[in-house]
Design a protein around this motif. Structure first.
Motif, PDB file in Angstrom:
ATOM      1  N   ASN A 136      -6.805 -64.522  16.672  1.00 45.22           N
ATOM      2  CA  ASN A 136      -7.104 -64.852  15.280  1.00 45.22           C
ATOM      3  C   ASN A 136      -8.561 -64.631  14.915  1.00 45.22           C
ATOM      4  OD1 ASN A 136      -4.693 -65.939  13.742  1.00 45.22           O
ATOM      5  ND2 ASN A 136      -4.502 -67.064  15.663  1.00 45.22           N
ATOM      6  N   ASN A 137      -9.431 -64.558  15.933  1.00 41.46           N
ATOM      7  CA  ASN A 137     -10.840 -64.256  15.697  1.00 41.46           C
ATOM      8  C   ASN A 137     -11.425 -63.685  16.988  1.00 41.46           C
ATOM      9  OD1 ASN A 137     -13.521 -64.044  15.035  1.00 41.46           O
ATOM     10  ND2 ASN A 137     -13.890 -66.251  14.879  1.00 41.46           N
ATOM     11  N   PRO A 138     -11.434 -62.363  17.133  1.00 45.45           N
ATOM     12  CA  PRO A 138     -11.936 -61.754  18.368  1.00 45.45           C
ATOM     13  C   PRO A 138     -13.399 -62.087  18.665  1.00 45.45           C
ATOM     14  CG  PRO A 138     -10.722 -60.153  17.056  1.00 45.45           C
ATOM     15  CD  PRO A 138     -10.904 -61.363  16.190  1.00 45.45           C
ATOM     16  N   TYR A 139     -14.117 -62.593  17.658  1.00 50.62           N
ATOM     17  CA  TYR A 139     -15.521 -62.965  17.850  1.00 50.62           C
ATOM     18  C   TYR A 139     -15.711 -64.483  17.839  1.00 50.62           C
ATOM     19  CZ  TYR A 139     -16.703 -58.061  17.543  1.00 50.62           C
ATOM     20  OH  TYR A 139     -16.800 -56.706  17.792  1.00 50.62           O
ATOM     21  N   VAL A 230      -8.709 -53.000  13.356  1.00 52.45           N
ATOM     22  CA  VAL A 230      -9.518 -54.083  12.793  1.00 52.45           C
ATOM     23  C   VAL A 230      -9.951 -54.999  13.931  1.00 52.45           C
ATOM     24  CG1 VAL A 230      -9.620 -56.024  11.197  1.00 52.45           C
ATOM     25  CG2 VAL A 230      -8.230 -54.012  10.618  1.00 52.45           C
ATOM     26  N   CYS A 231     -11.248 -55.042  14.179  1.00 52.51           N
ATOM     27  CA  CYS A 231     -11.809 -55.953  15.182  1.00 52.51           C
ATOM     28  C   CYS A 231     -13.171 -56.389  14.670  1.00 52.51           C
ATOM     29  CB  CYS A 231     -11.920 -55.270  16.543  1.00 52.51           C
ATOM     30  SG  CYS A 231     -12.526 -56.352  17.861  1.00 52.51           S
ATOM     31  N   GLN A 232     -13.191 -57.525  13.973  1.00 52.20           N
ATOM     32  CA  GLN A 232     -14.422 -58.009  13.366  1.00 52.20           C
ATOM     33  C   GLN A 232     -14.383 -59.528  13.285  1.00 52.20           C
ATOM     34  OE1 GLN A 232     -13.925 -55.654   9.804  1.00 52.20           O
ATOM     35  NE2 GLN A 232     -13.263 -57.430   8.612  1.00 52.20           N
ATOM     36  N   PRO A 233     -15.545 -60.152  13.090  1.00 51.91           N
ATOM     37  CA  PRO A 233     -15.600 -61.617  13.093  1.00 51.91           C
ATOM     38  C   PRO A 233     -14.722 -62.245  12.013  1.00 51.91           C
ATOM     39  CG  PRO A 233     -17.801 -60.689  13.310  1.00 51.91           C
ATOM     40  CD  PRO A 233     -16.887 -59.546  12.995  1.00 51.91           C
ATOM     41  N   ASN A 234     -14.129 -63.375  12.369  1.00 53.91           N
ATOM     42  CA  ASN A 234     -13.359 -64.206  11.437  1.00 53.91           C
ATOM     43  C   ASN A 234     -12.193 -63.465  10.792  1.00 53.91           C
ATOM     44  OD1 ASN A 234     -15.194 -66.460  11.771  1.00 53.91           O
ATOM     45  ND2 ASN A 234     -16.638 -65.265  10.536  1.00 53.91           N
ATOM     46  N   THR A 235     -11.668 -62.484  11.505  1.00 53.40           N
ATOM     47  CA  THR A 235     -10.543 -61.691  11.013  1.00 53.40           C
ATOM     48  C   THR A 235      -9.562 -61.482  12.156  1.00 53.40           C
ATOM     49  OG1 THR A 235     -12.017 -60.521   9.483  1.00 53.40           O
ATOM     50  CG2 THR A 235      -9.868 -59.535   9.896  1.00 53.40           C
ATOM     51  N   LYS A 236      -8.285 -61.592  11.866  1.00 54.60           N
ATOM     52  CA  LYS A 236      -7.277 -61.401  12.901  1.00 54.60           C
ATOM     53  C   LYS A 236      -7.323 -59.975  13.438  1.00 54.60           C
ATOM     54  CE  LYS A 236      -4.164 -64.869  10.924  1.00 54.60           C
ATOM     55  NZ  LYS A 236      -2.829 -65.124  10.316  1.00 54.60           N
ATOM     56  N   LEU A 237      -7.167 -59.858  14.754  1.00 55.08           N
ATOM     57  CA  LEU A 237      -7.189 -58.544  15.388  1.00 55.08           C
ATOM     58  C   LEU A 237      -5.964 -57.730  14.997  1.00 55.08           C
ATOM     59  CD1 LEU A 237      -8.426 -56.581  17.559  1.00 55.08           C
ATOM     60  CD2 LEU A 237      -6.866 -57.664  19.196  1.00 55.08           C
ATOM     61  N   THR A 238      -6.195 -56.461  14.688  1.00 49.18           N
ATOM     62  CA  THR A 238      -5.115 -55.482  14.607  1.00 49.18           C
ATOM     63  C   THR A 238      -5.474 -54.316  15.513  1.00 49.18           C
ATOM     64  OG1 THR A 238      -4.356 -56.043  12.374  1.00 49.18           O
ATOM     65  CG2 THR A 238      -3.897 -53.820  13.159  1.00 49.18           C
ATOM     66  N   TRP A 239      -4.627 -54.106  16.486  1.00 48.26           N
ATOM     67  CA  TRP A 239      -4.762 -52.964  17.398  1.00 48.26           C
ATOM     68  C   TRP A 239      -3.349 -52.486  17.683  1.00 48.26           C
ATOM     69  CZ3 TRP A 239      -7.471 -53.067  22.875  1.00 48.26           C
ATOM     70  CH2 TRP A 239      -7.774 -51.748  23.259  1.00 48.26           C
ATOM     71  N   ASN A 240      -2.884 -51.605  16.813  1.00 44.74           N
ATOM     72  CA  ASN A 240      -1.489 -51.190  16.833  1.00 44.74           C
ATOM     73  C   ASN A 240      -1.321 -49.803  17.436  1.00 44.74           C
ATOM     74  OD1 ASN A 240       1.054 -50.018  15.960  1.00 44.74           O
ATOM     75  ND2 ASN A 240       1.296 -51.796  14.632  1.00 44.74           N
ATOM     76  N   ARG A 241      -1.897 -48.804  16.765  1.00 48.76           N
ATOM     77  CA  ARG A 241      -1.839 -47.410  17.209  1.00 48.76           C
ATOM     78  C   ARG A 241      -0.405 -47.003  17.559  1.00 48.76           C
ATOM     79  NH1 ARG A 241      -6.178 -45.908  14.630  1.00 48.76           N
ATOM     80  NH2 ARG A 241      -8.062 -47.015  15.312  1.00 48.76           N
TER      81      ARG A 241
END
Length: 287
Positions: A136-139, A230-241
Motif C-alpha cells: 500500500n506504500n512502497p516507501y 507505479v512505485c512512489q510514496p504514499n501510493t499503492k504499488l502497481t507492477w503488472n507488466r
C-alpha cells in the motif's frame, strides 16, 4: 534457511564442506544451544557460539580471529537490525567477508541471519513490515533497504533474500523490495524467498538445492523486462507488466535435497516450476 525448525540436512551439508573443522555460530541474542545440536550432527573439531552485542565487541581482535579461523560459519536468527547496527563496518563484517571471499568456507544463516546475506537486504531498522503495509506504500518508513555495504557474497549481487515466507506470507513485501531496487537503483533485481523448515544450499559452482521438511518451498525471483508502472510514496504499488512483472521458479524441499537452480544464469533449473508474481494497485497476485 527460512526459520522455524532448523534443517538437520542443511547443517550436515555445511559440515561435509567444512572438512570437519571448527564450526562457529554468531548471534546478538540467545544462547549457545546450537553447540550440542551441531556437534551431534557430524564430525566437527569444535562448535562455538559467540554472542556479539555491541560495536565494541564486534571490533575485538579476539572475536575477529575466532571467526576468521572457522571452517564453517552460521548466523543464527534474531533481529537483523541488531546485526546491522552492531556488526556493519566492524572487524566482524571483515571476518565474515574474509571467510566468504578468501577462504571460501561455507557460510549460512537462518531467519534474520539469512535476511542479511544478499547484497541488498531488509534491515528492519524500524521493525518489520507486512506485505499489506509495503504494497500500500512502497516507501513506508519501515521499508528500509541497505545495499552493497555489508555481507559480500558475489553471487548474490542485486539480490535480496526473505524468510518465513509462508508464516506470515511475505511474497508481497518481497515483491515490493524488488520494485524499490528497480525504481531507486535501476537494478536487475532478484530475490530468494525461503519458507520455514526449508533451506537453500548453494554449492561452490553456484548451484542451489533445496532441503527441508513438510513440503516447504524456495522461490527464486527475478524482474522481467520492465520495472513497476507505479512505485512512489504514499501510493499503492502497481507492477503488472501483463501479469508477468516478476518471474519466479519454485522448488519444493526434500529431506535429501530437491531440484537445482543455477545462480550463474538464473535460467537453468530443474525439479521445480516457473510462474509469475504481479501487483495491481496494492493487490498481490501469483500465477
Amino acid at each position: 534457511m527460512g526459520g522455524s525448525t532448523d534443517v538437520d540436512e542443511a547443517f550436515e551439508w555445511m559440515i561435509d564442506r567444512s572438512g570437519g573443522g571448527d564450526f562457529v555460530v554468531i548471534r546478538a541474542t540467545g544462547t549457545d544451544a546450537y553447540n550440542d545440536y551441531i556437534y551431534n550432527l557430524g564430525k566437527v573439531n569444535s562448535v562455538e557460539t559467540i554472542i556479539i552485542t555491541s560495536i565494541e565487541m564486534a571490533n575485538k581482535p579476539s572475536i575477529e580471529s575466532k571467526i576468521k579461523n572457522a571452517e564453517a560459519l552460521f548466523i543464527a536468527g534474531g533481529d537483523q537490525w541488531d546485526y546491522v547496527k552492531f556488526w556493519k563496518n566492524t572487524k566482524v563484517e571483515d571476518a565474515i567477508n574474509y571467510l566468504i571471499n578468501t577462504r571460501h568456507v561455507p557460510v549460512g544463516g537462518t531467519s534474520a541471519g539469512c535476511a542479511i546475506l544478499g547484497h541488498v537486504y531488509f534491515s528492519a531498522q524500524y521493525g518489520t513490515v507486512t506485505s499489506s503495509q509495503a504494497l500500500n506504500n512502497p516507501y513506508d518508513r519501515r521499508v528500509t533497504l541497505g545495499r552493497d555495504d555489508f555481507i559480500d557474497i558475489p553471487i548474490l549481487q542485486q539480490t535480496i533474500t526473505d524468510t518465513h515466507y509462508d508464516n506470515p506470507d511475505r511474497k508481497g513485501r518481497h515483491t515490493v523490495f524488488l520494485a524499490r531496487m528497480v525504481q531507486d537503483w535501476s537494478m536487475n533485481a532478484k530475490g530468494i524467498g525461503v519458507e520455514e523448515e526449508t533451506a537453500v544450499c548453494i554449492d561452490a559452482n553456484n548451484i542451489a538445492t533445496v532441503f527441508g521438511y513438510g513440503n516447504g518451498t524456495a522461490f527464486f525471483l527475478q524482474k522481467t523486462d520492465l520495472g513497476p508502472e507505479v512505485c512512489q510514496p504514499n501510493t499503492k504499488l502497481t507492477w503488472n507488466r501483463n501479469s508477468q512483472a516478476v518471474k519466479i521458479y519454485k522448488i519444493e524441499n526434500a529431506l535429501n535435497g530437491n531440484g537445482s537452480f543455477n545462480l550463474n544464469d538464473w535460467s537453468t533449473a530443474s525439479g521445480g516450476t516457473w510462474s509469475y508474481f504481479w501487483v495491481n494497485e496494492g493487490i498481490f497476485h501469483e500465477e
